[in-house]
Each structure stands twice: as C-alpha cells, then as structure tokens.
Design an enzyme around this catalytic site. Sequence first.
Site, short mmCIF file in Angstrom:
data_model
loop_
_atom_site.label_atom_id
_atom_site.label_comp_id
_atom_site.label_asym_id
_atom_site.label_seq_id
_atom_site.Cartn_x
_atom_site.Cartn_y
_atom_site.Cartn_z
N CYS A 58 0.83 -1.21 0.00
CA CYS A 58 0.00 0.00 0.00
C CYS A 58 0.86 1.26 0.00
CB CYS A 58 -0.95 0.00 1.19
SG CYS A 58 -0.12 -0.12 2.79
N ARG A 60 4.19 1.42 -1.40
CA ARG A 60 5.21 1.51 -2.45
C ARG A 60 5.01 0.42 -3.50
NH1 ARG A 60 9.70 2.30 -0.25
NH2 ARG A 60 8.90 2.48 1.88
N SER A 113 9.66 3.04 6.05
CA SER A 113 8.22 2.80 6.14
C SER A 113 7.47 4.09 6.42
CB SER A 113 7.92 1.79 7.26
OG SER A 113 8.47 0.52 6.95
#
Length: 416
Positions: A58, A60, A113
Amino acid sequence: MTQHSISKNKSFYCIGLSYQKADATIRGMFSLTPENKDQLLTQAKEEGFEEFLLISTCNRTELYGYAEHPFQLIQLLCKYAKGSVDDFQKVGYVNKNKEAIEHLFRVGTGLDSQILGDFEIIGQMKQAFALSRDKGLANAFLERLMNCVINASKRIKNETALSSGAASVSFTAVQYIMQNVPEVSQKNILLFGVGKIGRNTCENLIKHTQNKHITLINRTREKAEQVAGKFNVVVRDFADLQTEISKADVLVVATGAATPTVHKKFINPNKPILILDLSIPKNVAEEVAQLPNVTLLHMDELSKRKDEALERRKEAIPQALAIIEEVKGEFFQWVDNRKFAPTIKALKTKLESLKNAEMDFHRKKISDFNEEQAELISNRIIQKITTQFVNHLKDTSSIDESITWLQEVFQLEVSA
C-alpha cells in the site's frame, strides 16, 4: 566509489514510487493485482532477467533487477499498472547498484516505512522473494542480498528500540478513533475488509476500545468468519454493506479492491459517521467527503500523526543504521569476493601448471630429486602467492583494474 556491480554490461537498479512523493491516488495507479504481478514476473523471465524482485504494497511499488538501462524496468511496470511512464517520471525514483542495495536495506528494516519501524514490510518482502524464486528469477546474488536484509531486520528488531511500542497504520487508526469518538465502547463500528491491515485493526479495536459492537464484512464471508471466530465479533454478508454502513458510527475500510467500494449513496445523511480508509487504491469514493455529516480520513493523513512511540523509535535510528552498515559491508565483501573468485581460481590453475612443468624438468635433470619435498614446498608457495593476491583484491578500491592486470600478466583464461 565502487559500485559493486557483478555484471560488466548491466547494472543493478531499483525503480519505484512510494508514499514519500506519490499520494494515495498515484500509488493506487501503480498498485498491482496478484494476476498482474504474476504476468509481470513471467514477462521479466521471458525478457531474460536473471535477478528480479517485485515489491508492491500500500505504501510503495518497486522493481529491482539487473538491466542495461532503468527504462527497461519502468516500461515493464507501466505495462501492468494503470499509471503511464509520464506519471512515473513525476514521482518515481531510480537507484543504481550500491544505492539500490542501500535502499532495499532501508525498506526491509522499516527505516523507509510510512510509520517508522513498521516491520510488516519484511514479511511482504519475503513473499515477494518467494514469487521471484518460483519464477526462476532469484539466483545467488538476490538470495544472498535478501538473506542479508532479513538478517539486518531481525537484528534491528531484537537489538534496538526501532519497533518498540505500538505504532502501525492499524494502531494509529485505532488511536484516532479513541481520541475523536466519545464513548467509543458504545459505538457501532463496522470493519470492511479483513486483509492483514483489517485483521490488525480489528485486534487493536477489541484490545483498546473494549467495544462489543464490532461488525465485519468481507466480499468472501468465509474469511470474515475466520477472523470473527478469533475475536468474537459479528459477521454480515457483503450484500448487507449499505445497511450496515447506515447504522455505523465508525467505518474502517481496508479492502484490496481496484476501484471504490463505498459510495455517497451508502451513507445515512441523518447520522454522523467517521470513515477511515486504509486501502490502496482508495476504496471510499471522493464524493463521500462532500457530505456534511462525514469525517473522512485516508491512511496518508493518519500516518502524519505523531505520538510518543514514534518519537522513541527515532532515537534508535543511529543504532539501526550502524547495524545496516555492518551487514551491508559483509554483503559487499561477498560481492567483491564473488567477482574475483574465478580469477583467483584461474591463477591457481596457472601456477599449478607452471609447478608441474618445473617438477617434470627437475625430475629428469636431477637423479636424486626429492619429489615429495619439492611438491610440498611448491604448494606452500602457490598458496602464499594466491593468498597475497586475495588480500590485495579485498583491500583495493580499484578491484576491476586489479583483476584485469592480474589476468593480463599471467595470461589467465577465466571461465564465467
């Protein structure tokens, strides 16, 4: 700077886009369905890629592989995504050789992240690598690289505070609900979608809100029932979605649909509702936000929220980077050793040939020639010479030039 490439004609590239420059709409255009992933990997194999990795989450979408030019990878991605090359060039990035490898380490260890230290990515990367291996797209280089990234991720999780405290998309969503919905334990909460984020959100809702009014809906009811059995919540059919939304105070959408599944007509105009869309692509239609009784937030907005857990995690970044440098250094040493190993093997073969010729010569010339002693001494000299060259190649910053020089001086025939 040594680029650590193991191919003379190709470079190792990472091309991709992520939450850092691409919003949820653009990321949705480049998200890949399981079918598209399979087709993309199949074509990569057909086009002759030997080392190839596809990461699609979701946050990358990235391709890693050896290529003569990164455009080969960009074209491949755009063929199976909805986004065009022009779309990619506006928000995409290209990393080459050393930088591509460093990027993979940062992604796999949670440093890149959307929520710092979110270690769900390493599980997704393991699945991606398994797909590459099944397609015959993962050889020694990629396998060693992935093992090193997994090792770094494990060490950082065990040796640092980068993953301490609860901080993830699902937990952040639950935090937002608890802070913005009065008497949350009494509200009707509907969770649509029971993928990994959906399951985690459900678990966090039950754990932190003490709510007894949670309902699950999934396109496949069986999957919802599996989750419901674990958490003791209610399941409704997909056909009941609009009815259940009209009764909900809070709606969490975490589906993997390619187009919006929640529309304006689903919303009760007389009842306030908080909607959190944790999906990529977005699964709540933009028109829903226009309704006066709706508060709609996407995961990108939620991820910007700061809390104490994330601040503690930031303090662990230097320690995490040090671990990455150590493991990455070991990987680059392996790459360089792998590069010069055929030359050292050819050198040893050449020296053995020279030794054998000299042994034959002296055996004929010297009547009391001590062959056993000569063999022992010669082998020790060969070992010392090859060790000397190995140490030089390990330490030099111009390994390619040194290998070329060694091959020319000794007229070595090096097999690939």
